[in-house]
Design an enzyme around this catalytic site. Structure first.
Site, PDB file in Angstrom:
ATOM      1  N   ARG A 169       0.835  -1.215   0.000  1.00 13.46           N
ATOM      2  CA  ARG A 169       0.000   0.000   0.000  1.00 13.46           C
ATOM      3  C   ARG A 169       0.868   1.263   0.000  1.00 13.46           C
ATOM      4  O   ARG A 169       0.579   2.238   0.705  1.00 13.46           O
ATOM      5  CB  ARG A 169      -0.914   0.023   1.229  1.00 13.46           C
ATOM      6  CG  ARG A 169      -1.977  -1.035   1.228  1.00 13.46           C
ATOM      7  CD  ARG A 169      -2.995  -0.797   0.102  1.00 13.46           C
ATOM      8  NE  ARG A 169      -4.153  -1.633   0.301  1.00 13.46           N
ATOM      9  CZ  ARG A 169      -4.203  -2.922  -0.027  1.00 13.46           C
ATOM     10  NH1 ARG A 169      -3.166  -3.516  -0.587  1.00 13.46           N
ATOM     11  NH2 ARG A 169      -5.302  -3.615   0.188  1.00 13.46           N
TER      12      ARG A 169
ATOM     13  N   SER B 234     -10.372  -0.106   3.488  1.00 14.67           N
ATOM     14  CA  SER B 234      -9.581  -0.270   4.713  1.00 14.67           C
ATOM     15  C   SER B 234      -9.092   1.094   5.179  1.00 14.67           C
ATOM     16  O   SER B 234      -8.449   1.805   4.413  1.00 14.67           O
ATOM     17  CB  SER B 234      -8.357  -1.142   4.448  1.00 14.67           C
ATOM     18  OG  SER B 234      -8.744  -2.406   3.997  1.00 14.67           O
TER      19      SER B 234
ATOM     20  N   GLU C 209      -4.338   4.153   6.337  1.00 13.97           N
ATOM     21  CA  GLU C 209      -4.103   3.961   4.901  1.00 13.97           C
ATOM     22  C   GLU C 209      -4.721   5.117   4.116  1.00 13.97           C
ATOM     23  O   GLU C 209      -4.255   5.497   3.048  1.00 13.97           O
ATOM     24  CB  GLU C 209      -4.752   2.640   4.470  1.00 13.97           C
ATOM     25  CG  GLU C 209      -4.313   2.167   3.108  1.00 13.97           C
ATOM     26  CD  GLU C 209      -5.354   1.311   2.432  1.00 13.97           C
ATOM     27  OE1 GLU C 209      -6.114   1.870   1.621  1.00 13.97           O
ATOM     28  OE2 GLU C 209      -5.397   0.107   2.708  1.00 13.97           O
TER      29      GLU C 209
HETATM   30  N1  EPU Z   1     -10.596 -10.268  10.453  1.00 13.48           N
HETATM   31  C1  EPU Z   1     -11.230 -10.293  11.679  1.00 13.48           C
HETATM   32  N2  EPU Z   1     -12.121  -9.302  11.960  1.00 13.48           N
HETATM   33  C2  EPU Z   1     -12.420  -8.314  11.100  1.00 13.48           C
HETATM   34  C3  EPU Z   1     -11.768  -8.289   9.851  1.00 13.48           C
HETATM   35  C4  EPU Z   1     -10.854  -9.281   9.544  1.00 13.48           C
HETATM   36  O1  EPU Z   1     -10.997 -11.184  12.490  1.00 13.48           O
HETATM   37  O2  EPU Z   1     -13.244  -7.468  11.425  1.00 13.48           O
HETATM   38  C5  EPU Z   1      -9.648 -11.352  10.117  1.00 13.48           C
HETATM   39  C6  EPU Z   1     -10.215 -12.254   9.016  1.00 13.48           C
HETATM   40  O3  EPU Z   1     -10.999 -13.267   9.550  1.00 13.48           O
HETATM   41  C7  EPU Z   1      -8.951 -12.788   8.387  1.00 13.48           C
HETATM   42  C8  EPU Z   1      -7.973 -11.631   8.509  1.00 13.48           C
HETATM   43  O4  EPU Z   1      -8.476 -10.789   9.548  1.00 13.48           O
HETATM   44  O5  EPU Z   1      -8.442 -13.864   9.128  1.00 13.48           O
HETATM   45  C9  EPU Z   1      -7.807 -10.851   7.213  1.00 13.48           C
HETATM   46  O6  EPU Z   1      -9.053 -10.360   6.774  1.00 13.48           O
HETATM   47  P1  EPU Z   1      -9.435 -10.137   5.222  1.00 13.48           P
HETATM   48  O7  EPU Z   1      -9.108 -11.354   4.425  1.00 13.48           O
HETATM   49  O8  EPU Z   1     -10.835  -9.632   5.189  1.00 13.48           O
HETATM   50  O9  EPU Z   1      -8.430  -9.039   4.718  1.00 13.48           O
HETATM   51  P2  EPU Z   1      -7.791  -7.756   5.405  1.00 13.48           P
HETATM   52  O10 EPU Z   1      -6.376  -8.059   5.741  1.00 13.48           O
HETATM   53  O11 EPU Z   1      -8.656  -7.270   6.506  1.00 13.48           O
HETATM   54  C10 EPU Z   1      -6.843  -6.805   3.172  1.00 13.48           C
HETATM   55  C11 EPU Z   1      -6.855  -5.502   2.426  1.00 13.48           C
HETATM   56  C12 EPU Z   1      -8.179  -5.323   1.697  1.00 13.48           C
HETATM   57  C13 EPU Z   1      -8.370  -6.470   0.742  1.00 13.48           C
HETATM   58  C14 EPU Z   1      -8.341  -7.788   1.541  1.00 13.48           C
HETATM   59  C15 EPU Z   1      -8.403  -9.019   0.663  1.00 13.48           C
HETATM   60  C16 EPU Z   1      -5.376  -3.998   3.623  1.00 13.48           C
HETATM   61  C17 EPU Z   1      -5.267  -2.789   4.498  1.00 13.48           C
HETATM   62  N3  EPU Z   1      -6.608  -4.394   3.329  1.00 13.48           N
HETATM   63  O12 EPU Z   1      -7.835  -6.707   4.190  1.00 13.48           O
HETATM   64  O13 EPU Z   1      -8.077  -4.121   0.943  1.00 13.48           O
HETATM   65  O14 EPU Z   1      -9.595  -6.364   0.047  1.00 13.48           O
HETATM   66  O15 EPU Z   1      -7.091  -7.868   2.280  1.00 13.48           O
HETATM   67  O16 EPU Z   1      -7.209  -9.179  -0.027  1.00 13.48           O
HETATM   68  O17 EPU Z   1      -4.355  -4.546   3.223  1.00 13.48           O
HETATM   69  C18 EPU Z   1      -8.464  -1.762   0.984  1.00 13.48           C
HETATM   70  O18 EPU Z   1      -7.244  -1.622   0.913  1.00 13.48           O
HETATM   71  O19 EPU Z   1      -9.249  -0.777   1.017  1.00 13.48           O
HETATM   72  C19 EPU Z   1      -9.008  -3.111   1.073  1.00 13.48           C
HETATM   73  C20 EPU Z   1     -10.314  -3.339   1.256  1.00 13.48           C
END
Ligand code: EPU
Length: 336
Positions: free
Chosen positions: A162, A236, A332
Protein backbone atom coordinates in the site's frame (compact mmCIF):
# COMPACT_ATOMS: atom_id res chain seq x y z
CA UNK A 1 -12.30 23.76 -18.35
CA UNK A 2 -13.73 26.32 -15.96
CA UNK A 3 -12.79 27.05 -12.38
CA UNK A 4 -15.82 26.98 -10.06
CA UNK A 5 -15.91 28.72 -6.69
CA UNK A 6 -17.06 27.29 -3.34
CA UNK A 7 -17.93 23.82 -4.52
CA UNK A 8 -19.14 21.04 -2.23
CA UNK A 9 -16.79 18.04 -2.31
CA UNK A 10 -19.53 15.69 -1.05
CA UNK A 11 -20.13 14.07 -4.46
CA UNK A 12 -16.37 13.61 -4.91
CA UNK A 13 -15.49 11.54 -1.85
CA UNK A 14 -16.68 8.01 -1.10
CA UNK A 15 -16.92 8.79 2.64
CA UNK A 16 -19.71 11.28 1.72
CA UNK A 17 -18.17 13.92 3.98
CA UNK A 18 -19.40 17.49 3.61
CA UNK A 19 -16.44 19.80 2.92
CA UNK A 20 -16.02 22.58 0.39
CA UNK A 21 -13.26 23.63 -1.98
CA UNK A 22 -12.57 27.35 -2.44
CA UNK A 23 -11.99 26.56 -6.14
CA UNK A 24 -12.59 23.43 -8.17
CA UNK A 25 -11.96 22.30 -11.72
CA UNK A 26 -11.94 19.07 -13.67
CA UNK A 27 -9.02 18.34 -16.04
CA UNK A 28 -9.43 16.22 -19.16
CA UNK A 29 -5.99 16.57 -20.72
CA UNK A 30 -2.35 17.26 -19.91
CA UNK A 31 -2.69 20.69 -21.53
CA UNK A 32 -5.61 21.63 -19.29
CA UNK A 33 -3.67 20.42 -16.29
CA UNK A 34 -0.61 22.52 -17.17
CA UNK A 35 -2.72 25.63 -17.78
CA UNK A 36 -4.31 25.32 -14.36
CA UNK A 37 -1.15 24.41 -12.47
CA UNK A 38 0.72 27.31 -14.00
CA UNK A 39 -2.23 29.72 -13.89
CA UNK A 40 -3.24 32.28 -11.27
CA UNK A 41 -5.28 30.03 -8.94
CA UNK A 42 -3.68 29.01 -5.68
CA UNK A 43 -3.42 25.23 -5.79
CA UNK A 44 -4.42 23.38 -2.63
CA UNK A 45 -2.20 20.44 -3.58
CA UNK A 46 -5.24 18.22 -3.75
CA UNK A 47 -5.77 16.26 -6.93
CA UNK A 48 -8.75 13.97 -6.72
CA UNK A 49 -9.20 10.73 -8.58
CA UNK A 50 -12.22 8.68 -7.55
CA UNK A 51 -12.08 10.21 -4.05
CA UNK A 52 -12.21 6.75 -2.52
CA UNK A 53 -9.19 7.01 -0.26
CA UNK A 54 -9.60 10.46 1.31
CA UNK A 55 -11.05 11.83 4.51
CA UNK A 56 -11.80 15.55 4.60
CA UNK A 57 -11.54 16.99 8.10
CA UNK A 58 -11.83 20.62 6.97
CA UNK A 59 -12.74 22.79 4.01
CA UNK A 60 -10.04 23.03 1.37
CA UNK A 61 -8.53 26.46 0.89
CA UNK A 62 -7.36 26.78 -2.72
CA UNK A 63 -7.95 24.95 -5.98
CA UNK A 64 -8.89 21.25 -6.05
CA UNK A 65 -8.41 19.44 -9.34
CA UNK A 66 -10.37 16.37 -10.36
CA UNK A 67 -8.46 14.20 -12.79
CA UNK A 68 -10.74 13.15 -15.66
CA UNK A 69 -8.14 12.14 -18.24
CA UNK A 70 -9.79 9.28 -20.16
CA UNK A 71 -8.92 6.61 -22.71
CA UNK A 72 -8.20 2.86 -22.84
CA UNK A 73 -5.91 1.65 -25.64
CA UNK A 74 -3.66 -1.29 -26.45
CA UNK A 75 -0.21 0.13 -27.04
CA UNK A 76 1.74 -2.99 -28.02
CA UNK A 77 1.75 -6.76 -27.80
CA UNK A 78 4.06 -9.75 -28.00
CA UNK A 79 3.36 -13.47 -28.22
CA UNK A 80 1.97 -13.76 -24.71
CA UNK A 81 1.33 -10.23 -23.44
CA UNK A 82 -0.76 -7.25 -24.24
CA UNK A 83 0.12 -3.75 -23.03
CA UNK A 84 -2.91 -1.61 -22.25
CA UNK A 85 -2.79 2.07 -21.39
CA UNK A 86 -5.60 3.75 -19.45
CA UNK A 87 -6.22 7.40 -18.61
CA UNK A 88 -5.84 8.25 -14.92
CA UNK A 89 -9.44 9.46 -14.78
CA UNK A 90 -10.98 6.16 -15.88
CA UNK A 91 -12.98 4.31 -13.25
CA UNK A 92 -10.90 1.38 -11.99
CA UNK A 93 -13.57 -1.31 -12.16
CA UNK A 94 -14.78 -0.15 -15.60
CA UNK A 95 -11.19 -0.64 -16.79
CA UNK A 96 -11.01 -4.10 -15.18
CA UNK A 97 -14.24 -5.03 -17.01
CA UNK A 98 -12.84 -3.72 -20.30
CA UNK A 99 -9.83 -6.07 -19.97
CA UNK A 100 -11.95 -9.05 -18.82
CA UNK A 101 -14.24 -8.52 -21.81
CA UNK A 102 -11.23 -9.03 -24.09
CA UNK A 103 -10.05 -12.04 -22.09
CA UNK A 104 -6.81 -10.39 -21.00
CA UNK A 105 -5.75 -11.79 -17.65
CA UNK A 106 -4.19 -10.06 -14.67
CA UNK A 107 -6.73 -7.68 -13.15
CA UNK A 108 -9.48 -10.15 -12.16
CA UNK A 109 -8.45 -10.33 -8.48
CA UNK A 110 -8.58 -6.54 -8.34
CA UNK A 111 -12.24 -6.39 -9.43
CA UNK A 112 -14.62 -3.91 -7.80
CA UNK A 113 -11.98 -1.84 -5.98
CA UNK A 114 -13.46 1.66 -5.76
CA UNK A 115 -11.50 4.55 -7.27
CA UNK A 116 -9.75 5.58 -10.44
CA UNK A 117 -6.93 4.16 -12.55
CA UNK A 118 -4.64 7.08 -11.63
CA UNK A 119 -5.08 6.53 -7.89
CA UNK A 120 -4.32 2.81 -8.12
CA UNK A 121 -0.49 3.06 -8.30
CA UNK A 122 -0.32 5.70 -5.55
CA UNK A 123 -1.13 3.14 -2.90
CA UNK A 124 -0.29 0.04 -4.94
CA UNK A 125 -3.84 -1.28 -4.58
CA UNK A 126 -4.08 -4.95 -3.71
CA UNK A 127 -6.62 -7.64 -2.97
CA UNK A 128 -6.89 -11.42 -2.80
CA UNK A 129 -3.23 -12.20 -3.46
CA UNK A 130 -2.53 -9.68 -6.25
CA UNK A 131 -1.10 -6.17 -6.12
CA UNK A 132 -1.03 -3.53 -8.81
CA UNK A 133 2.77 -3.87 -9.11
CA UNK A 134 2.29 -7.46 -10.40
CA UNK A 135 0.61 -6.15 -13.57
CA UNK A 136 2.25 -2.73 -13.83
CA UNK A 137 4.34 -1.77 -16.86
CA UNK A 138 4.81 2.01 -16.70
CA UNK A 139 3.06 5.30 -16.08
CA UNK A 140 3.47 8.88 -17.12
CA UNK A 141 3.15 11.69 -14.64
CA UNK A 142 3.49 15.46 -14.73
CA UNK A 143 6.22 16.72 -12.42
CA UNK A 144 5.06 19.97 -10.83
CA UNK A 145 8.61 21.01 -9.95
CA UNK A 146 10.35 20.31 -13.27
CA UNK A 147 7.14 21.18 -15.18
CA UNK A 148 7.64 18.19 -17.48
CA UNK A 149 6.06 14.80 -18.09
CA UNK A 150 8.18 11.82 -16.99
CA UNK A 151 7.77 8.08 -17.53
CA UNK A 152 8.11 5.84 -14.47
CA UNK A 153 8.99 2.16 -14.88
CA UNK A 154 8.36 -0.50 -12.25
CA UNK A 155 11.48 0.24 -10.19
CA UNK A 156 11.03 4.02 -10.35
CA UNK A 157 7.68 3.71 -8.56
CA UNK A 158 9.20 2.12 -5.41
CA UNK A 159 6.11 0.04 -4.81
CA UNK A 160 5.64 -1.45 -1.34
CA UNK A 161 2.66 -2.73 0.61
CA UNK A 162 0.00 0.00 0.00
CA UNK A 163 2.86 2.36 -0.80
CA UNK A 164 4.80 4.00 -3.65
CA UNK A 165 6.99 7.03 -4.35
CA UNK A 166 3.76 8.96 -5.04
CA UNK A 167 2.71 8.52 -1.41
CA UNK A 168 6.16 9.04 0.13
CA UNK A 169 9.06 11.20 -1.18
CA UNK A 170 7.13 12.31 -4.29
CA UNK A 171 3.89 13.10 -2.46
CA UNK A 172 2.11 16.08 -4.05
CA UNK A 173 4.85 16.45 -6.68
CA UNK A 174 3.53 14.26 -9.48
CA UNK A 175 0.17 14.12 -11.21
CA UNK A 176 -0.40 10.70 -12.76
CA UNK A 177 -1.72 11.00 -16.32
CA UNK A 178 -1.84 7.46 -17.77
CA UNK A 179 -0.98 3.99 -16.50
CA UNK A 180 0.11 1.08 -18.72
CA UNK A 181 -0.47 -2.51 -17.61
CA UNK A 182 1.06 -5.72 -18.94
CA UNK A 183 -1.66 -8.37 -19.19
CA UNK A 184 -1.67 -12.02 -20.23
CA UNK A 185 -3.20 -13.28 -23.45
CA UNK A 186 -3.20 -16.77 -21.94
CA UNK A 187 -4.31 -15.96 -18.42
CA UNK A 188 -2.48 -17.46 -15.46
CA UNK A 189 -4.91 -17.66 -12.55
CA UNK A 190 -4.05 -16.56 -9.05
CA UNK A 191 -6.46 -18.42 -6.79
CA UNK A 192 -4.25 -19.36 -3.84
CA UNK A 193 -6.14 -16.98 -1.55
CA UNK A 194 -8.39 -19.21 0.58
CA UNK A 195 -11.51 -17.05 0.27
CA UNK A 196 -11.39 -17.26 -3.55
CA UNK A 197 -11.09 -21.05 -3.48
CA UNK A 198 -14.03 -21.30 -1.08
CA UNK A 199 -16.17 -18.99 -3.20
CA UNK A 200 -15.37 -20.84 -6.45
CA UNK A 201 -16.32 -24.10 -4.75
CA UNK A 202 -19.62 -22.57 -3.62
CA UNK A 203 -20.21 -21.39 -7.18
CA UNK A 204 -19.64 -24.99 -8.38
CA UNK A 205 -16.75 -23.91 -10.64
CA UNK A 206 -14.01 -26.51 -11.13
CA UNK A 207 -11.92 -25.03 -13.97
CA UNK A 208 -12.20 -21.30 -13.39
CA UNK A 209 -11.74 -18.63 -16.03
CA UNK A 210 -10.62 -15.08 -15.24
CA UNK A 211 -14.29 -14.08 -15.46
CA UNK A 212 -15.15 -16.68 -12.78
CA UNK A 213 -12.38 -15.39 -10.53
CA UNK A 214 -13.68 -11.85 -11.01
CA UNK A 215 -17.23 -13.00 -10.13
CA UNK A 216 -15.90 -14.76 -7.01
CA UNK A 217 -13.97 -11.65 -5.91
CA UNK A 218 -17.04 -9.47 -6.48
CA UNK A 219 -19.16 -11.84 -4.33
CA UNK A 220 -16.59 -11.82 -1.51
CA UNK A 221 -16.22 -8.05 -1.59
CA UNK A 222 -20.02 -7.53 -1.60
CA UNK A 223 -20.44 -9.85 1.38
CA UNK A 224 -17.70 -8.24 3.49
CA UNK A 225 -17.22 -4.68 2.37
CA UNK A 226 -19.83 -1.91 2.33
CA UNK A 227 -20.70 -0.39 -1.05
CA UNK A 228 -19.67 3.29 -0.92
CA UNK A 229 -22.75 4.15 -3.01
CA UNK A 230 -24.90 2.96 -0.08
CA UNK A 231 -22.75 3.58 2.99
CA UNK A 232 -19.93 6.15 3.07
CA UNK A 233 -16.50 4.56 3.54
CA UNK A 234 -13.00 4.49 2.09
CA UNK A 235 -12.24 0.76 2.21
CA UNK A 236 -9.58 -0.27 4.71
CA UNK A 237 -8.98 2.74 6.92
CA UNK A 238 -5.74 1.32 8.36
CA UNK A 239 -2.89 -0.71 6.88
CA UNK A 240 -2.21 -4.19 8.16
CA UNK A 241 0.76 -3.76 10.51
CA UNK A 242 4.07 -5.45 9.73
CA UNK A 243 5.98 -6.63 12.80
CA UNK A 244 9.31 -8.40 13.44
CA UNK A 245 9.57 -12.09 14.38
CA UNK A 246 10.12 -11.32 18.05
CA UNK A 247 6.92 -9.29 18.38
CA UNK A 248 5.02 -11.90 16.39
CA UNK A 249 6.21 -14.76 18.65
CA UNK A 250 5.37 -12.79 21.77
CA UNK A 251 1.83 -12.05 20.55
CA UNK A 252 1.13 -15.46 19.03
CA UNK A 253 1.91 -17.14 22.35
CA UNK A 254 -0.78 -15.04 24.00
CA UNK A 255 -3.17 -15.14 21.07
CA UNK A 256 -2.64 -18.45 19.25
CA UNK A 257 -5.66 -17.81 17.00
CA UNK A 258 -4.26 -14.47 15.75
CA UNK A 259 -4.12 -14.37 11.90
CA UNK A 260 -0.61 -13.69 10.54
CA UNK A 261 1.04 -13.85 7.12
CA UNK A 262 4.74 -14.06 6.24
CA UNK A 263 6.00 -10.75 4.82
CA UNK A 264 9.25 -9.47 3.29
CA UNK A 265 12.58 -9.86 5.14
CA UNK A 266 11.51 -12.19 7.93
CA UNK A 267 8.75 -9.90 9.04
CA UNK A 268 5.13 -10.85 9.63
CA UNK A 269 1.95 -9.04 8.56
CA UNK A 270 -0.89 -9.08 11.07
CA UNK A 271 -4.58 -8.47 10.36
CA UNK A 272 -5.53 -5.00 11.61
CA UNK A 273 -9.22 -5.97 11.29
CA UNK A 274 -8.68 -8.79 13.79
CA UNK A 275 -6.75 -6.58 16.23
CA UNK A 276 -9.48 -3.91 16.08
CA UNK A 277 -12.24 -6.48 16.54
CA UNK A 278 -10.44 -7.89 19.60
CA UNK A 279 -10.55 -4.41 21.11
CA UNK A 280 -14.34 -4.52 20.83
CA UNK A 281 -14.84 -1.98 18.04
CA UNK A 282 -16.54 -4.08 15.37
CA UNK A 283 -20.07 -2.73 14.77
CA UNK A 284 -19.46 0.26 17.09
CA UNK A 285 -21.39 3.44 16.28
CA UNK A 286 -21.42 6.90 17.79
CA UNK A 287 -23.67 9.38 16.05
CA UNK A 288 -23.12 8.69 12.37
CA UNK A 289 -19.49 7.55 12.64
CA UNK A 290 -18.92 3.83 13.02
CA UNK A 291 -16.91 0.67 12.47
CA UNK A 292 -18.38 -1.69 9.91
CA UNK A 293 -20.21 -4.75 11.27
CA UNK A 294 -18.53 -7.24 8.91
CA UNK A 295 -15.00 -5.81 8.64
CA UNK A 296 -13.50 -3.86 11.52
CA UNK A 297 -10.85 -2.35 9.24
CA UNK A 298 -13.49 -0.23 7.53
CA UNK A 299 -14.82 2.95 9.15
CA UNK A 300 -18.20 4.12 7.93
CA UNK A 301 -20.31 7.26 7.73
CA UNK A 302 -23.95 6.39 8.38
CA UNK A 303 -25.10 9.76 7.04
CA UNK A 304 -23.98 13.06 8.45
CA UNK A 305 -20.72 12.21 10.24
CA UNK A 306 -18.07 14.89 9.91
CA UNK A 307 -14.49 14.11 8.89
CA UNK A 308 -13.37 15.12 12.38
CA UNK A 309 -15.77 12.62 13.99
CA UNK A 310 -14.42 9.82 11.79
CA UNK A 311 -10.88 10.96 12.51
CA UNK A 312 -11.38 11.03 16.27
CA UNK A 313 -12.92 7.53 16.13
CA UNK A 314 -9.76 6.42 14.30
CA UNK A 315 -7.65 8.01 17.08
CA UNK A 316 -9.55 6.04 19.74
CA UNK A 317 -9.03 2.82 17.75
CA UNK A 318 -5.30 3.54 17.37
CA UNK A 319 -4.98 4.08 21.11
CA UNK A 320 -6.82 0.94 22.13
CA UNK A 321 -4.85 -1.30 19.71
CA UNK A 322 -1.65 0.28 21.07
CA UNK A 323 -2.77 -0.39 24.65
CA UNK A 324 -3.90 -3.98 24.17
CA UNK A 325 -1.30 -5.24 21.70
CA UNK A 326 1.52 -2.66 21.80
CA UNK A 327 1.08 -2.13 18.05
CA UNK A 328 0.93 1.25 16.37
CA UNK A 329 -1.51 1.08 13.46
CA UNK A 330 -1.02 3.38 10.50
CA UNK A 331 -3.80 5.03 8.51
CA UNK A 332 -4.10 3.96 4.90
CA UNK A 333 -6.55 6.73 4.03
CA UNK A 334 -5.22 10.20 3.14
CA UNK A 335 -6.44 12.74 5.68
CA UNK A 336 -6.88 16.36 4.57
N1 EPU B 1 -10.60 -10.27 10.45
C1 EPU B 1 -11.23 -10.29 11.68
N2 EPU B 1 -12.12 -9.30 11.96
C2 EPU B 1 -12.42 -8.31 11.10
C3 EPU B 1 -11.77 -8.29 9.85
C4 EPU B 1 -10.85 -9.28 9.54
O1 EPU B 1 -11.00 -11.18 12.49
O2 EPU B 1 -13.24 -7.47 11.43
C5 EPU B 1 -9.65 -11.35 10.12
C6 EPU B 1 -10.21 -12.25 9.02
O3 EPU B 1 -11.00 -13.27 9.55
C7 EPU B 1 -8.95 -12.79 8.39
C8 EPU B 1 -7.97 -11.63 8.51
O4 EPU B 1 -8.48 -10.79 9.55
O5 EPU B 1 -8.44 -13.86 9.13
C9 EPU B 1 -7.81 -10.85 7.21
O6 EPU B 1 -9.05 -10.36 6.77
P1 EPU B 1 -9.43 -10.14 5.22
O7 EPU B 1 -9.11 -11.35 4.42
O8 EPU B 1 -10.83 -9.63 5.19
O9 EPU B 1 -8.43 -9.04 4.72
P2 EPU B 1 -7.79 -7.76 5.40
O10 EPU B 1 -6.38 -8.06 5.74
O11 EPU B 1 -8.66 -7.27 6.51
C10 EPU B 1 -6.84 -6.81 3.17
C11 EPU B 1 -6.85 -5.50 2.43
C12 EPU B 1 -8.18 -5.32 1.70
C13 EPU B 1 -8.37 -6.47 0.74
C14 EPU B 1 -8.34 -7.79 1.54
C15 EPU B 1 -8.40 -9.02 0.66
C16 EPU B 1 -5.38 -4.00 3.62
C17 EPU B 1 -5.27 -2.79 4.50
N3 EPU B 1 -6.61 -4.39 3.33
O12 EPU B 1 -7.83 -6.71 4.19
O13 EPU B 1 -8.08 -4.12 0.94
O14 EPU B 1 -9.59 -6.36 0.05
O15 EPU B 1 -7.09 -7.87 2.28
O16 EPU B 1 -7.21 -9.18 -0.03
O17 EPU B 1 -4.35 -4.55 3.22
C18 EPU B 1 -8.46 -1.76 0.98
O18 EPU B 1 -7.24 -1.62 0.91
O19 EPU B 1 -9.25 -0.78 1.02
C19 EPU B 1 -9.01 -3.11 1.07
C20 EPU B 1 -10.31 -3.34 1.26
Amino acid sequence: MSVQKNISLLPYNSFHIQASAAEFSTVKSVEELMNLLNGPAKLSGLILGGGSNVLFTKNVDGLVLKNEIKGMDEVKEDASHIYVRAGAGENWHAFVEYTLGRNWGGLENLSLIPGSVGAAPIQNIGAYGVELRDVFYELDAYDRIEKKVFTFGLNDCQFGYRDSIFKSSGKGRYVILHVTFVLHKNPVLNTHYGAIQDELRKMGVHSPTIQDVSRAVIKIRRSKLPDPAELGNAGSFFKNPVVDQKTFLFLSERYPEMPAYPHEEQSVKLAAGWLIEQCGWKGYRKGDAGVHKNQALVLVNYGKATGSEIFSLSEQILQSVQQKFGIQLEREVNVF
